[in-house]
Write an enzyme that holds these catalytic residues in place. Structure first.
Site, PDB file in Angstrom:
ATOM      1  N   CYS A 108       0.832  -1.205   0.000  1.00  0.00           N
ATOM      2  CA  CYS A 108       0.000   0.000   0.000  1.00  0.00           C
ATOM      3  C   CYS A 108       0.866   1.255   0.000  1.00  0.00           C
ATOM      4  O   CYS A 108       0.585   2.227  -0.704  1.00  0.00           O
ATOM      5  CB  CYS A 108      -0.931   0.003   1.213  1.00  0.00           C
ATOM      6  SG  CYS A 108      -1.996   1.464   1.311  1.00  0.00           S
ATOM      7  N   CYS A 206      -7.226  -1.334   6.660  1.00  0.00           N
ATOM      8  CA  CYS A 206      -8.626  -0.923   6.684  1.00  0.00           C
ATOM      9  C   CYS A 206      -9.584  -2.046   6.319  1.00  0.00           C
ATOM     10  O   CYS A 206     -10.574  -2.265   6.985  1.00  0.00           O
ATOM     11  CB  CYS A 206      -8.845   0.250   5.738  1.00  0.00           C
ATOM     12  SG  CYS A 206     -10.578   0.750   5.635  1.00  0.00           S
TER      13      CYS A 206
END
Length: 380
Positions: A108, A206
């Site tokens: 990410c 998340c």
């Protein structure tokens, strides 16, 4: 430092909030960006529409907007969910299906926070981006290269997750709180009245959030049950699918009450069981008793998909490495090094070295880069 337009990734947490404050205090023009990277509906079964689900993105945006209001800066909400799904989540699933244990936070950072976000910031006319990571960047006067350094708070250093950043990315990046300890960051937030000063640190990524991890994977990866065997080859249980286990795992094996007569080296009759090997060819999960069992100890590993902060691979030499995030630097010898792969020989055996995780190299406080662990030699 000259005054610049800096775009800050505001996550809703205290670290990025104080990052924005520090930059503003330094006189920079600060713009906040909130990144939404996940948008699939992920409420627990039976929850109503008001339930935020496991991903706290909506709550976090409210917190980020409140911070921007207090600091007097603009904030923009940007959706990178499509890029995240293509560049990070697809790789995450492919790795799990292959029996490895990936680290999506590293991907990410490389693909979203310091690529998609950086590109977006440059389109806004930014000269730099900043995030709330505990790390530091400096330019080496002798070489002109940008170096990635550990954060000064050893308990919070996040250079491990940033080791894939390259020269172009680091040259445009600021880590203002890398010079601070977490306690100082909390105190600053409290002193200036930030609404999230006492907000709990986020855990995990998340799209998983606080949910049971196996429940999440169940939605995307088919279960293929198979045998759980001990080091002597005896079947002592059944696993739900190799993708759902990682090396060194102790919980959730379903064999806690089983004893082993003539217990394996490093354990006793009631010693806990640990995942030691995953054989994809035979769909077998191998477990051992005792934390110090030889199958859990590795003195050597090979890594692929290497990435070097300087842009080129260093020479074979003595270094230190981490094979997982919360681990002390382990002395090792960098060997068989190339642009895309390397081997490490450790002075002392490392515990549960896990394919798919990253081996990250350090020369003192300087992070050199790293690679994805492909294999590790264990004791017999």
């Amino acid at each position: 430092m000259s005054k610049q337009r800096v775009v800050v990734g505001l996550s809703g947490g205290v670290d990025s909030a104080v990052t924005a404050h520090v930059l503003k205090q330094q006189g920079h023009e600060v713009i906040g960006i909130f990144m939404k990277n996940w948008e699939d509906d992920d409420r627990p079964a039976g929850a109503d529409a008001s339930d935020p689900g496991y991903c706290t993105s909506n709550i976090d945006f409210v917190d980020a907007a409140a911070v921007a209001d207090v600091l007097g800066i603009e904030i923009e909400h940007v959706n990178f969910a499509a890029e995240y799904k293509d560049r990070v989540f697809a790789e995450f699933l492919a790795e799990y299906q292959a029996g490895r244990t990936p680290n999506p936070d590293i991907l990410c950072n490389a693909e979203i926070k310091f690529k998609a976000f950086l590109d977006h910031a440059m389109r806004l006319g930014a000269e730099k981006i900043a995030t709330g990571h505990y790390a530091r960047v400096r330019q080496n006067p002798a070489t002109g290269l940008h170096e990635l350094l550990k954060g000064l708070d050893p308990s919070k250093d996040q250079s491990y997750f940033l080791h894939r950043l390259n020269q172009a990315q680091l040259s445009r990046t600021l880590f203002p709180i890398g010079e601070l300890h977490k306690t100082q960051v909390r105190q600053i937030a409290q002193d200036i009245g930030l609404p999230n000063a006492k907000k709990k640190d986020s855990t995990g990524i998340c799209f998983i959030g606080e949910r049971p991890f196996r429940d999440f994977l169940n939605r995307y990866i088919a279960k293929e049950p198979g045998a759980i065997r001990d080091a002597r080859g005896r079947q002592i249980g059944e696993h739900v699918g190799l993708s759902f286990y990682t090396l060194g795992q102790r919980q959730g094996l379903g064999i806690g009450g089983i004893k082993a007569k003539g217990a394996q080296k490093g354990g006793g009759e009631h010693a806990p069981w640990f995942v030691a090997r995953k054989d994809m060819a035979t769909n077998t999960l191998w477990v051992v008793q005792g934390h110090e069992h030889p199958w859990l100890q590795s003195s050597r590993l090979t890594a692929q998909n290497a990435s070097w902060v300087a842009g080129t691979a260093p020479a074979a030499q003595a270094m230190a490495a981490k094979t997982r995030y919360r681990q002390s630097d382990a002395p090792c010898q960098l060997q068989d090094v190339a642009q895309q792969h390397f081997s490490l020989q450790f002075s002392q055996a490392q515990w549960a070295v896990t394919p798919g995780q990253s081996a990250v190299l350090y020369d003192g406080e300087v992070c050199m880069g790293g690679g994805v662990i492909a294999s590790a030699q264990t004791g017999e």
